[in-house]
Design a protein around this motif. Sequence first.
Motif, mmCIF file in Angstrom:
data_model
loop_
_atom_site.group_PDB
_atom_site.id
_atom_site.type_symbol
_atom_site.label_atom_id
_atom_site.label_comp_id
_atom_site.label_asym_id
_atom_site.label_seq_id
_atom_site.Cartn_x
_atom_site.Cartn_y
_atom_site.Cartn_z
ATOM 1 N N GLU A 74 0.815 -1.215 0.000
ATOM 2 C CA GLU A 74 0.000 0.000 0.000
ATOM 3 C C GLU A 74 0.852 1.270 0.000
ATOM 4 O OE1 GLU A 74 -2.203 0.082 3.748
ATOM 5 O OE2 GLU A 74 -0.807 -1.457 4.466
ATOM 6 N N HIS A 75 2.127 1.153 0.430
ATOM 7 C CA HIS A 75 2.969 2.349 0.499
ATOM 8 C C HIS A 75 3.775 2.562 -0.772
ATOM 9 C CE1 HIS A 75 1.841 2.903 4.579
ATOM 10 N NE2 HIS A 75 2.327 1.731 4.954
ATOM 11 N N MET A 76 3.518 1.744 -1.786
ATOM 12 C CA MET A 76 4.247 1.895 -3.031
ATOM 13 C C MET A 76 3.928 3.259 -3.647
ATOM 14 S SD MET A 76 4.158 -0.747 -6.187
ATOM 15 C CE MET A 76 2.416 -0.633 -6.562
ATOM 16 N N GLY A 77 4.915 3.908 -4.245
ATOM 17 C CA GLY A 77 4.657 5.220 -4.817
ATOM 18 C C GLY A 77 5.874 5.746 -5.549
ATOM 19 N N PRO A 78 5.953 7.044 -5.809
ATOM 20 C CA PRO A 78 4.956 8.062 -5.487
ATOM 21 C C PRO A 78 3.712 7.991 -6.392
ATOM 22 C CG PRO A 78 6.767 9.013 -6.734
ATOM 23 C CD PRO A 78 7.155 7.598 -6.452
ATOM 24 N N PRO A 79 2.616 8.646 -6.004
ATOM 25 C CA PRO A 79 1.362 8.558 -6.749
ATOM 26 C C PRO A 79 1.519 8.936 -8.222
ATOM 27 C CG PRO A 79 1.046 9.776 -4.701
ATOM 28 C CD PRO A 79 2.501 9.475 -4.799
ATOM 29 N N ASN A 80 2.374 9.944 -8.465
ATOM 30 C CA ASN A 80 2.603 10.396 -9.836
ATOM 31 C C ASN A 80 3.085 9.248 -10.725
ATOM 32 O OD1 ASN A 80 2.850 12.252 -11.883
ATOM 33 N ND2 ASN A 80 4.942 12.816 -11.332
ATOM 34 N N THR A 81 4.020 8.453 -10.193
ATOM 35 C CA THR A 81 4.550 7.317 -10.944
ATOM 36 C C THR A 81 3.448 6.322 -11.267
ATOM 37 O OG1 THR A 81 6.711 7.516 -9.910
ATOM 38 C CG2 THR A 81 6.145 5.371 -10.787
ATOM 39 N N LEU A 82 2.620 6.022 -10.256
ATOM 40 C CA LEU A 82 1.573 5.013 -10.455
ATOM 41 C C LEU A 82 0.565 5.488 -11.503
ATOM 42 C CD1 LEU A 82 0.959 3.772 -6.808
ATOM 43 C CD2 LEU A 82 2.607 2.998 -8.488
ATOM 44 N N THR A 83 0.199 6.790 -11.448
ATOM 45 C CA THR A 83 -0.761 7.314 -12.433
ATOM 46 C C THR A 83 -0.206 7.187 -13.848
ATOM 47 O OG1 THR A 83 -1.049 9.017 -10.755
ATOM 48 C CG2 THR A 83 -2.330 9.258 -12.748
ATOM 49 N N LEU A 84 1.049 7.604 -14.020
ATOM 50 C CA LEU A 84 1.627 7.568 -15.364
ATOM 51 C C LEU A 84 1.748 6.127 -15.870
ATOM 52 C CD1 LEU A 84 4.342 10.334 -15.034
ATOM 53 C CD2 LEU A 84 2.431 10.328 -16.618
ATOM 54 N N LEU A 85 2.105 5.213 -14.970
ATOM 55 C CA LEU A 85 2.220 3.810 -15.378
ATOM 56 C C LEU A 85 0.870 3.277 -15.814
ATOM 57 C CD1 LEU A 85 4.564 2.140 -12.748
ATOM 58 C CD2 LEU A 85 4.962 2.389 -15.173
ATOM 59 N N GLU A 86 -0.162 3.617 -15.049
ATOM 60 C CA GLU A 86 -1.499 3.142 -15.384
ATOM 61 C C GLU A 86 -1.927 3.700 -16.737
ATOM 62 O OE1 GLU A 86 -3.964 3.909 -12.024
ATOM 63 O OE2 GLU A 86 -4.547 1.800 -11.856
ATOM 64 N N ASN A 87 -1.607 4.991 -16.965
ATOM 65 C CA ASN A 87 -1.958 5.610 -18.244
ATOM 66 C C ASN A 87 -1.289 4.916 -19.411
ATOM 67 O OD1 ASN A 87 -3.477 7.418 -16.897
ATOM 68 N ND2 ASN A 87 -2.065 9.142 -17.105
ATOM 69 N N SER A 88 -0.105 4.335 -19.161
ATOM 70 C CA SER A 88 0.567 3.686 -20.277
ATOM 71 C C SER A 88 0.170 2.213 -20.371
ATOM 72 C CB SER A 88 2.076 3.821 -20.125
ATOM 73 O OG SER A 88 2.525 2.913 -19.159
ATOM 74 N N GLY A 89 -0.834 1.824 -19.626
ATOM 75 C CA GLY A 89 -1.387 0.484 -19.800
ATOM 76 C C GLY A 89 -0.793 -0.583 -18.906
ATOM 77 N N VAL A 90 0.021 -0.197 -17.936
ATOM 78 C CA VAL A 90 0.565 -1.186 -16.999
ATOM 79 C C VAL A 90 -0.485 -1.424 -15.912
ATOM 80 C CG1 VAL A 90 2.396 -1.710 -15.359
ATOM 81 C CG2 VAL A 90 2.910 -0.401 -17.412
ATOM 82 N N LYS A 91 -0.753 -2.696 -15.645
ATOM 83 C CA LYS A 91 -1.708 -3.007 -14.598
ATOM 84 C C LYS A 91 -1.018 -2.875 -13.240
ATOM 85 C CE LYS A 91 -5.225 -6.393 -13.656
ATOM 86 N NZ LYS A 91 -5.633 -7.772 -13.738
ATOM 87 N N ILE A 92 -1.735 -2.323 -12.273
ATOM 88 C CA ILE A 92 -1.117 -2.122 -10.961
ATOM 89 C C ILE A 92 -1.950 -2.807 -9.890
ATOM 90 C CG2 ILE A 92 -0.562 -0.401 -9.200
ATOM 91 C CD1 ILE A 92 0.200 1.469 -11.464
#
Lengths: 355, 298
Positions: free
Chosen positions: B108-126
């Motif tokens: 749950e502490h994985m981050g930062p949020p910016n990284t996760l958003t950009l990864l999701e936008n590029s189609g990586v499942k999180i």
Amino acid sequence: MEFRLSDKSLLPTLVALLLIGSCVSLGIGAMTISWRDVLAGLMEWSWPGLLSVDVPEQYALVLGEIRLPRLLLGLIVGGTLGVCGAVLQGMFRNPLAEPGIIGISSGAAVGASIVLVFGSVLTGVLGAWMGGFFGKIQWLLLPAFASFGAIFATWLVYVLGDRGRSVVMMLLAGIAITALAGATLGMFAYVATDTALRDMTMWQLGSLSGATWTGVLVSGIIFAICGGLLWSRASDLNALLLGESEARHLGVDVVGLKRQIIVLNGIAMGAAVSVSGVIGFVGLVVPHIVRLLRGPDHRFLIPYSALLGGLLLTVADTIARSAFAPAEMPVGIVTALLGAPFFLFLLWQQRRQIF
Amino acid sequence: MTRLNRRAFARIFQTQNIHTQIIRQCIAIVALLFSCSASATAPERVISAGHSITELVLALGSGDSLIAVDSSTRLPADFKKVPVVGYYRQLPVEGLLAQNPQLLIGGEHMGPPNTLTLLENSGVKILQLPEAENGAQLLSNIDRLSAVLEKPAADIKQRVAAQLASLKQARAALGKPPRILFVRAQQGRGVKAAGTGTSPDSLIRLAGGVNAVEFAGYKQLSDEALLELRPDWILFSSDQAAQLKGGAALLEWQPLLKLTPAGKQSAFFSVDGYALLGGIGLASLDEAKKLNKKFAGQ
């Protein structure tokens, strides 16, 4: 050995280096992208389908959403640090004045840490007071607090240093503020949760990895306004180099000038620091290098410091994110590692011509 | 003649174009079908951030698809070399994208949020899993992981359930639960204790002890508080074991400790540091068993 260049050759050199640095920065990173794909990816990102270029969707995202905002943020933050350093050194008439050394960065760090540690309480109180409107300006909280911290610290240094006249008092005040800020940060660290603590530590190391287009836009606008206003006072700052009473005789409103510089500096530093964290050494080294190359005339010193600051931070950030790829290191470490030896070398070369 | 030739050539090229187009379309359809069937099978390029989660990924048999890990992960010695993408709280977007992952798993502490958003936008499942505070949460994490990795979880769940059951029995057999203090100590800088909501706290409860402190998170303890807490056992992480000389150094640094039950008995125990990362994991179960045996005096 003579380093001083004429304006005719320095400006094109700086601009050319900045362009080359920017292109290299866009081309290098953890993901290997060929030069053709860099151009195609940027085109595809800025105007999808304009030219039917065949480029992986990921490249467009990496270039447009990661590398380009990061590059721009590096240019803006580096520029801010360079300009603030140059103007502060002029105002204090002291080559040691640097946002980090006289406590401005620490002030901003305390301001930002208040938001990082007590963010939920602050959000609750302000939300209850301002209602739904607060949700729209919530992201401003960190830049605003960082700016207040920076302005307050600069003001304290200025007042304690006998309105900028006493260099010794000013440096002592800066050291005391840094110590006080350190203690305050320590206290925050003690009450902070584990997560807030790590955020604080990471923030104090300085990094451009949080670059977003909002951050670029906000800090860019603030940099343009504050930098422009500071530049417009270049002649007054030149007069101040002669001494305060001499400047007054030349018709400069010295008190008003100093007040403006403190506020503009605080806002610009706060905005830069709030998006990138604390990045040392750029504000100290850059104006000195420009002074060695072009002389102390603020009309050139301020814009050239902006260009060189941007260049230095961009190069440092490119190294920070590619040297240990796929992992990254904080850019503050790189600026110190790059800046300090180069600065020492220049000092050695130009021992008698600095200020 | 030249005009005729040109037209003829043009026609030839056109027909070729049509042919290549058809071929291309066929290839595209095949590729599409293939990618559909591929997306129905397990993700082949997985990045895991967090030691206890990587442990589960390996236990579920997805080690082959693991392409990168974070710096808090310790992989088995015989595991293939994979890139390390930085600390799980400060993951670099581009560094992750460069590995071309399909799935990023972390706590749950994985981050930062910016990284996760950009990864999701590029189609990586999180997939973000909560830090397990008890056995039930560990089992539910295993379920969620097995669903996403599309690996059967029956074996490992059975094993974990058996371990949990045996721990439960062992806890009951202990009778009065001993008071446990988990410390991080530095010479001259006092002792920090782990309170509620920390991984050591979860481990202590799993092993059948009670945490001697009741505050949340890690906090500095005063010397006198140490006496007041009356710990029966003092635990520390294995990475401090050498520095603390197996606990003997604690008595030198904090002479008051000699007056506590733990100090009198020299009841110190070093816990594998990796069993304390990211909540209860597979290694934590083994470690809890060892601890429990210590508590029971075996």
